[in-house]
Motif scaffolding. Structure first.
Motif, PDB file in Angstrom:
ATOM      1  N   SER A 134      23.192  23.380 -14.668  1.00  0.00           N
ATOM      2  CA  SER A 134      22.748  24.067 -13.561  1.00  0.00           C
ATOM      3  C   SER A 134      23.555  23.246 -12.445  1.00  0.00           C
ATOM      4  O   SER A 134      24.267  24.016 -11.651  1.00  0.00           O
ATOM      5  CB  SER A 134      21.398  24.260 -13.251  1.00  0.00           C
ATOM      6  N   GLY A 135      23.321  21.830 -12.423  1.00  0.00           N
ATOM      7  CA  GLY A 135      23.856  21.226 -11.355  1.00  0.00           C
ATOM      8  C   GLY A 135      25.261  20.569 -11.476  1.00  0.00           C
ATOM      9  O   GLY A 135      25.550  20.992 -12.427  1.00  0.00           O
ATOM     10  N   THR A 136      25.756  20.078 -10.449  1.00  0.00           N
ATOM     11  CA  THR A 136      27.046  19.417 -10.376  1.00  0.00           C
ATOM     12  C   THR A 136      26.889  18.399 -11.486  1.00  0.00           C
ATOM     13  O   THR A 136      25.989  17.384 -11.588  1.00  0.00           O
ATOM     14  CB  THR A 136      27.380  18.562  -9.200  1.00  0.00           C
ATOM     15  N   HIS A 137      27.979  18.257 -12.553  1.00  0.00           N
ATOM     16  CA  HIS A 137      27.953  17.096 -13.572  1.00  0.00           C
ATOM     17  C   HIS A 137      29.421  16.790 -13.944  1.00  0.00           C
ATOM     18  O   HIS A 137      30.344  17.638 -13.505  1.00  0.00           O
ATOM     19  CB  HIS A 137      27.166  17.992 -14.950  1.00  0.00           C
ATOM     20  N   ILE A 138      29.425  15.845 -14.895  1.00  0.00           N
ATOM     21  CA  ILE A 138      30.595  15.204 -15.511  1.00  0.00           C
ATOM     22  C   ILE A 138      30.921  16.156 -16.675  1.00  0.00           C
ATOM     23  O   ILE A 138      29.797  16.428 -17.467  1.00  0.00           O
ATOM     24  CB  ILE A 138      30.379  13.764 -15.724  1.00  0.00           C
ATOM     25  N   VAL A 139      32.198  16.516 -16.977  1.00  0.00           N
ATOM     26  CA  VAL A 139      32.181  17.177 -18.211  1.00  0.00           C
ATOM     27  C   VAL A 139      33.466  16.847 -18.859  1.00  0.00           C
ATOM     28  O   VAL A 139      34.415  16.312 -18.222  1.00  0.00           O
ATOM     29  CB  VAL A 139      32.439  18.888 -17.566  1.00  0.00           C
ATOM     30  N   TYR A 161      27.049  15.677  -3.935  1.00  0.00           N
ATOM     31  CA  TYR A 161      27.787  17.137  -4.050  1.00  0.00           C
ATOM     32  C   TYR A 161      26.622  18.252  -4.058  1.00  0.00           C
ATOM     33  O   TYR A 161      26.828  19.151  -3.405  1.00  0.00           O
ATOM     34  CB  TYR A 161      28.842  17.317  -5.254  1.00  0.00           C
ATOM     35  N   ASP A 162      25.607  18.035  -5.021  1.00  0.00           N
ATOM     36  CA  ASP A 162      24.568  19.025  -4.958  1.00  0.00           C
ATOM     37  C   ASP A 162      23.677  18.965  -3.597  1.00  0.00           C
ATOM     38  O   ASP A 162      23.447  20.184  -3.143  1.00  0.00           O
ATOM     39  CB  ASP A 162      23.376  18.688  -6.077  1.00  0.00           C
ATOM     40  N   GLU A 163      23.591  17.919  -3.095  1.00  0.00           N
ATOM     41  CA  GLU A 163      23.170  18.063  -1.565  1.00  0.00           C
ATOM     42  C   GLU A 163      23.894  18.782  -0.527  1.00  0.00           C
ATOM     43  O   GLU A 163      23.490  19.671   0.125  1.00  0.00           O
ATOM     44  CB  GLU A 163      22.906  16.371  -1.211  1.00  0.00           C
ATOM     45  N   ILE A 164      25.419  18.454  -0.634  1.00  0.00           N
ATOM     46  CA  ILE A 164      26.172  19.267   0.109  1.00  0.00           C
ATOM     47  C   ILE A 164      26.029  20.750  -0.081  1.00  0.00           C
ATOM     48  O   ILE A 164      26.043  21.618   1.003  1.00  0.00           O
ATOM     49  CB  ILE A 164      27.483  18.929  -0.062  1.00  0.00           C
ATOM     50  N   ILE A 165      26.031  20.992  -1.374  1.00  0.00           N
ATOM     51  CA  ILE A 165      25.837  22.618  -1.671  1.00  0.00           C
ATOM     52  C   ILE A 165      24.566  23.142  -1.254  1.00  0.00           C
ATOM     53  O   ILE A 165      24.471  24.258  -0.528  1.00  0.00           O
ATOM     54  CB  ILE A 165      26.049  22.741  -3.318  1.00  0.00           C
ATOM     55  N   HIS A 166      23.755  22.404  -1.322  1.00  0.00           N
ATOM     56  CA  HIS A 166      22.023  22.601  -1.073  1.00  0.00           C
ATOM     57  C   HIS A 166      22.207  23.138   0.649  1.00  0.00           C
ATOM     58  O   HIS A 166      21.460  23.982   1.052  1.00  0.00           O
ATOM     59  CB  HIS A 166      21.060  21.613  -1.300  1.00  0.00           C
ATOM     60  N   SER A 167      22.876  22.189   1.168  1.00  0.00           N
ATOM     61  CA  SER A 167      22.764  22.338   2.662  1.00  0.00           C
ATOM     62  C   SER A 167      23.822  23.264   3.387  1.00  0.00           C
ATOM     63  O   SER A 167      23.864  23.467   4.600  1.00  0.00           O
ATOM     64  CB  SER A 167      22.954  21.104   3.541  1.00  0.00           C
ATOM     65  N   HIS A 168      24.746  23.806   2.267  1.00  0.00           N
ATOM     66  CA  HIS A 168      25.741  24.626   2.933  1.00  0.00           C
ATOM     67  C   HIS A 168      25.606  25.931   1.766  1.00  0.00           C
ATOM     68  O   HIS A 168      26.730  25.912   0.978  1.00  0.00           O
ATOM     69  CB  HIS A 168      27.184  24.283   2.903  1.00  0.00           C
ATOM     70  N   PRO A 169      24.866  26.669   1.868  1.00  0.00           N
ATOM     71  CA  PRO A 169      24.493  27.799   0.963  1.00  0.00           C
ATOM     72  C   PRO A 169      25.900  28.822   0.977  1.00  0.00           C
ATOM     73  O   PRO A 169      26.479  28.983   2.192  1.00  0.00           O
ATOM     74  CB  PRO A 169      23.434  28.706   1.289  1.00  0.00           C
ATOM     75  N   ASN A 222      34.691  19.951   7.708  1.00  0.00           N
ATOM     76  CA  ASN A 222      34.167  20.908   7.012  1.00  0.00           C
ATOM     77  C   ASN A 222      34.466  21.059   5.521  1.00  0.00           C
ATOM     78  O   ASN A 222      34.228  22.081   4.993  1.00  0.00           O
ATOM     79  CB  ASN A 222      34.242  22.048   7.696  1.00  0.00           C
ATOM     80  N   ILE A 223      35.563  20.219   5.234  1.00  0.00           N
ATOM     81  CA  ILE A 223      36.092  20.542   3.784  1.00  0.00           C
ATOM     82  C   ILE A 223      35.346  19.410   2.793  1.00  0.00           C
ATOM     83  O   ILE A 223      35.394  18.269   2.924  1.00  0.00           O
ATOM     84  CB  ILE A 223      37.547  20.080   3.807  1.00  0.00           C
ATOM     85  N   TYR A 224      35.145  20.130   1.742  1.00  0.00           N
ATOM     86  CA  TYR A 224      34.516  19.229   0.752  1.00  0.00           C
ATOM     87  C   TYR A 224      35.092  19.565  -0.793  1.00  0.00           C
ATOM     88  O   TYR A 224      35.094  20.581  -1.159  1.00  0.00           O
ATOM     89  CB  TYR A 224      32.714  19.619   0.490  1.00  0.00           C
ATOM     90  N   LEU A 225      35.288  18.431  -1.369  1.00  0.00           N
ATOM     91  CA  LEU A 225      35.637  18.462  -2.820  1.00  0.00           C
ATOM     92  C   LEU A 225      34.941  17.200  -3.249  1.00  0.00           C
ATOM     93  O   LEU A 225      34.556  16.179  -3.030  1.00  0.00           O
ATOM     94  CB  LEU A 225      37.141  18.196  -3.022  1.00  0.00           C
ATOM     95  N   PRO A 226      34.590  17.426  -4.536  1.00  0.00           N
ATOM     96  CA  PRO A 226      33.951  16.103  -5.301  1.00  0.00           C
ATOM     97  C   PRO A 226      35.111  15.263  -5.370  1.00  0.00           C
ATOM     98  O   PRO A 226      36.228  15.322  -5.405  1.00  0.00           O
ATOM     99  CB  PRO A 226      33.806  16.516  -6.688  1.00  0.00           C
TER     100      PRO A 226
END
Ligand code: GLP
Length: 249
Positions: free
Chosen positions: A148-153, A115-123, A97-101
């Motif tokens: 807005s979405g997960t990105h490289i910075v 990662y965006d899909e993970i966030i989408h399926s776990h509000p 249940n633990i998510y990190l990029p």
């Protein structure tokens, strides 16, 4: 925004852990958005303490904000290592249940979409945030636009400088990271922004009382309906009048 000012980070951590407990107890599958840095440590300590006092975290899912690119989870300065050290190894959140990029993914763009899909399926029910000295949240750095979405910075020089305190040498600080975007943060049901110490006083005043601007990323939290800003007296310094009362905006 609700503002709460505590005498110490320790007291603030207990307050935030109590907020987290309310969310955990009221949801069947609670999802916590988690942050790293020195600021949330008192919160993690208090949450571990609550767990030792009986709080069950076995239904909790966690989604972390960000990770350095190039550091794998065995690196002591990776955010994964940090989270295991301060929280995960002390509580009963299931590993799955633990998510990190993944900062060492071979395809970093694909990792952002995963990662965006993970966030989408776990509000996210409760998002914990710290703040960088330049106003960044997660690693959403000041810029002309916020993504807005997960990105490289590419990390800003002041961020690299500030985070160098955790490394032996500034040259070792990664210059890039993967971060959750501002949409995922703003979609959380509830947000708690934590900041302690005098060096955060100016940016807290700009973020809380200033205009909403992309060069002050934390100011976008003014657009959310349920934000609690948790401070100590030092970080709240510029929000208070001479008699120590909160100034009005
Ligand atoms: C890093 C993290 C941020 C965090 C910031 C502040 O840059 N990516 O999420 O808020 O550090 O760190 P500290 O709490 O140590 O001041």
């Amino acid at each position: 925004m609700k503002i709460r000012i505590f005498n110490s980070p320790h007291d603030a951590g207990i307050y935030v852990a109590a907020l987290a407990e309310q969310i955990i107890e009221s949801r069947r599958k609670p999802v916590l958005g988690l942050a790293t840095g020195s600021t949330p440590i008192p919160f993690y300590e208090a949450l571990v303490h609550l767990h030792q006092c009986g709080l069950d975290l076995s239904r909790v899912t966690t989604i972390n904000l960000d990770e350095y690119i190039g550091l794998d989870s065995s690196h002591p300065q990776s955010y994964s290592w940090f989270m295991w050290k301060h929280l995960f190894s002390h509580v009963n959140i299931p590993k799955e249940n633990i998510y990190l990029p993944n900062g060492v993914a071979t395809d970093l763009e694909a990792e952002c979409r995963r990662y965006d899909e993970i966030i989408h399926s776990h509000p996210i029910h409760l998002q914990i945030l710290g703040i960088g000295v330049n106003g960044h949240i997660g690693f959403n750095e000041p810029d002309d636009t916020l993504l807005s979405g997960t990105h490289i910075v590419e990390l800003r020089p002041e961020t690299v400088m500030s985070n160098a305190r955790f490394f032996n040498d500034i040259g070792e600080v990664p210059k890039r990271a993967i971060t959750m975007g501002v949409q995922a943060i703003l979609q959380a049901d509830k947000i708690v922004l934590m900041a302690f110490g005098r060096e955060k006083a100016k940016i807290i005043a700009k973020s809380v009382y200033g205009e909403v601007r992309t060069d002050v990323p934390a100011s976008i939290l003014n657009l959310h309906k349920d934000v609690t800003v948790v401070l100590d007296r030092d970080s709240a310094g510029e929000l208070l009048d001479e008699s120590g009362r909160l100034r009005t905006k």
